[in-house]
Design a protein around this motif. Structure first.
Motif, PDB file in Angstrom:
ATOM      1  N   CYS A  14      -3.443  -0.962   8.735  1.00 17.74           N
ATOM      2  CA  CYS A  14      -2.660  -0.599   9.919  1.00 17.74           C
ATOM      3  C   CYS A  14      -1.311  -0.010   9.532  1.00 17.74           C
ATOM      4  N   ARG A  16      -0.612   1.588   6.851  1.00 17.71           N
ATOM      5  CA  ARG A  16      -0.823   2.947   6.340  1.00 17.71           C
ATOM      6  C   ARG A  16      -1.015   3.934   7.484  1.00 17.71           C
ATOM      7  N   GLU A  17      -1.748   3.523   8.518  1.00 17.64           N
ATOM      8  CA  GLU A  17      -2.048   4.415   9.632  1.00 17.64           C
ATOM      9  C   GLU A  17      -0.801   4.795  10.427  1.00 17.64           C
ATOM     10  N   VAL A  18       0.172   3.876  10.494  1.00 18.54           N
ATOM     11  CA  VAL A  18       1.382   4.175  11.263  1.00 18.54           C
ATOM     12  C   VAL A  18       2.487   4.734  10.379  1.00 18.54           C
ATOM     13  N   GLY A  19       2.188   4.938   9.089  1.00 22.15           N
ATOM     14  CA  GLY A  19       3.152   5.563   8.198  1.00 22.15           C
ATOM     15  C   GLY A  19       4.106   4.623   7.513  1.00 22.15           C
ATOM     16  N   ASP A  20       3.935   3.301   7.654  1.00 21.72           N
ATOM     17  CA  ASP A  20       4.827   2.348   7.004  1.00 21.72           C
ATOM     18  C   ASP A  20       4.384   2.004   5.584  1.00 21.72           C
ATOM     19  N   LEU A  22       2.749   4.088   2.204  1.00 17.69           N
ATOM     20  CA  LEU A  22       2.311   5.371   1.664  1.00 17.69           C
ATOM     21  C   LEU A  22       0.850   5.298   1.241  1.00 17.69           C
ATOM     22  N   PRO A  23       0.082   6.362   1.488  1.00 19.34           N
ATOM     23  CA  PRO A  23      -1.346   6.342   1.126  1.00 19.34           C
ATOM     24  C   PRO A  23      -1.585   6.024  -0.345  1.00 19.34           C
TER      25      PRO A  23
END
Length: 461
Positions: A14, A16-20, A22-23
């Protein structure tokens, strides 16, 4: 306000999906999940060698595996399919102990060393360096651009009052990935010595160099019964040291005893550190090295390594034929996986994924991937029962092969000499050998009821 670190896989997904998260960091955390370690099982066996496999390693991309063996051959594998991409005779006159791809050569430059004391390069490119360790304590530096070797130093014990200092026979060498000028060596005494090659005399005018630092557990200082078989630097410049007849220790960066340690007169322990008082009277407070226990390292020269994208785990082979894995940060024992029938010497991690290659006294390479449907059962080290190993004669499937092997070991008769007397003398020996093999096989069968499973699809004895 800084967010707390999420440890649950779904929570990290979650983030990662909201940008908190990094991939790339998410991928590295996922690749280091302990769940993957607990699902490791044998993916494939590579069995084209005809002798013990003494070295394995992956290329930088991780798609090719290299192996070297007592059969003096070097093989390059597509490890996922099991296909041999290339094989060649190493040119050595004895067992191949190391075989590595030189970095940044598109996998076309391979360096090997063997029991014949030689270092050989196959398909040399324009640049690159290689380091090798010889059994006389000599450390050499090779510049492949000039095809010459520079003697850096001879590793010796600390100088005594009389000035006498014996050679340290070396078994292991490694470089610090964060500072390639630093190399560590270890061998026939308990000190792991770190040298800075910038301080060595490159003209060969001196046969002795002072180490920059030395590492040793305080209780092993002065112990002549132990030596070092394996070394590895972590990404954080921690030094991992494997001792024969002892355990594995992880030393913090800058946690050494200094360039010329003397046997300690007093050791006082405290939480997280120890005060070591040397003969000079100086008290040095050092962090206690992390210890990893459970394996057995007595019969062969075994390596030690880190696994995981950030070196989250420690792995080693064992005399019992198992692969041992511990959690690095606290030394917790995680796995003991059934590897070779006899001894596991080498463990090499894949550069990007939770995949491991292992080898030892058997003639094959085993690839381990986290493909088990069920997690392995968690065991304590104390639950591991001694593993009854089969004798070396187990490798002979037919009595005729055994007979040929025994006869091949006897001296060759001179021209015109009657060999019938030698054959008659060997009959009794051969009978005793066969009886011993029968007893060993019967013992193996009787021990089957005592075997326990670690959940990896094989059984621990």
């Amino acid at each position: 306000m800084r967010r707390p670190t999420a440890r649950h896989g779904a929570a990290e997904l979650c983030l990662r999906e909201v940008g908190d998260l990094l991939p790339r960091r998410f991928a590295r955390r996922a690749a280091a999940a302990e769940d993957l370690v607990m699902r490791l099982q044998i993916h494939r066996k590579l069995d084209r060698h005809t002798g013990c496999v003494n070295t394995v390693g992956f290329n930088a991309d991780g798609d090719i595996l290299i192996s070297g063996s007592d059969d003096q051959k070097v093989m390059l594998w597509d490890w996922d399919t099991g296909a041999v991409k290339m094989q060649f005779h190493s040119g050595h006159g004895d067992n191949v102990f190391q075989a590595w791809f030189m970095p940044y050569t598109d996998d076309r430059s391979i360096v090997t060393c063997a029991a014949d004391g030689q270092v050989r390069v196959a398909k040399v490119q324009d640049d690159g360096d290689a380091l090798t360790t010889l059994l006389d304590g000599l450390v050499q530096h090779f510049d492949l651009r000039t095809n010459t070797a520079t003697e850096l130093f001879v590793c010796r014990n600390s100088l005594t009052k009389s000035g006498y200092s014996s050679h340290v026979h070396l078994n292991a060498i490694t470089t610090d990935p964060r500072n390639p000028n630093l190399l560590a060596v270890g061998g026939s005494n308990p000190f792991a010595r770190v040298y800075d090659i910038r301080k060595c005399k490159w003209d060969g005018s001196s046969d002795f160099a002072q180490p920059s630092d030395c590492y040793c557990p305080p209780h092993l200082i002065g112990d002549r019964g132990v030596g070092i078989t394996g070394l590895a630097f972590s990404h954080q410049s921690e030094l991992l040291v494997s001792y024969n007849n002892e355990n594995i220790y992880l030393f913090a960066k800058n946690g050494g005893l200094g360039p010329d340690p003397k046997p300690s007169a007093k050791i006082e322990g405290s939480k997280g550190s120890k005060s070591t008082t040397f003969a000079s009277g100086e008290a040095v407070y050092l962090p206690v090295p992390q210890i990893y226990v459970g394996h057995r390292n007595c019969e062969t020269v075994k390596g030690v390594t880190f696994i995981g994208p950030n070196h989250e785990y420690v792995a080693s082979g064992s005399d019992c034929g198992r692969l041992f894995i511990w959690r690095k940060r606290d030394g917790k024992f995680l796995r003991a996986m059934e590897g070779d029938e006899c001894i596991v010497n080498c463990i090499e991690p894949h550069p990007h994924t939770m995949t491991i290659a292992s080898s030892g006294i058997d003639n094959d390479v085993k690839l381990w991937t986290p493909s088990a449907i069920e997690q392995a059962r968690v065991l304590n080290v104390e639950e591991l029962k001694p593993r009854k190993r089969k004798a070396k004669l187990w490798h002979f499937a037919l009595p005729e092969e055994l007979v040929m092997h025994v006869l091949a070991q006897r001296r060759q008769p001179a021209a015109g000499e009657d060999s019938s007397e030698d054959l008659e003398d060997n009959t009794e020996l051969l009978s005793l050998v066969l009886q011993a093999a029968d007893r060993d096989n019967s013992s193996d069968d009787s021990d089957e009821d005592e075997e326990i499973s670690d959940g990896s699809g094989s059984r621990a004895k």
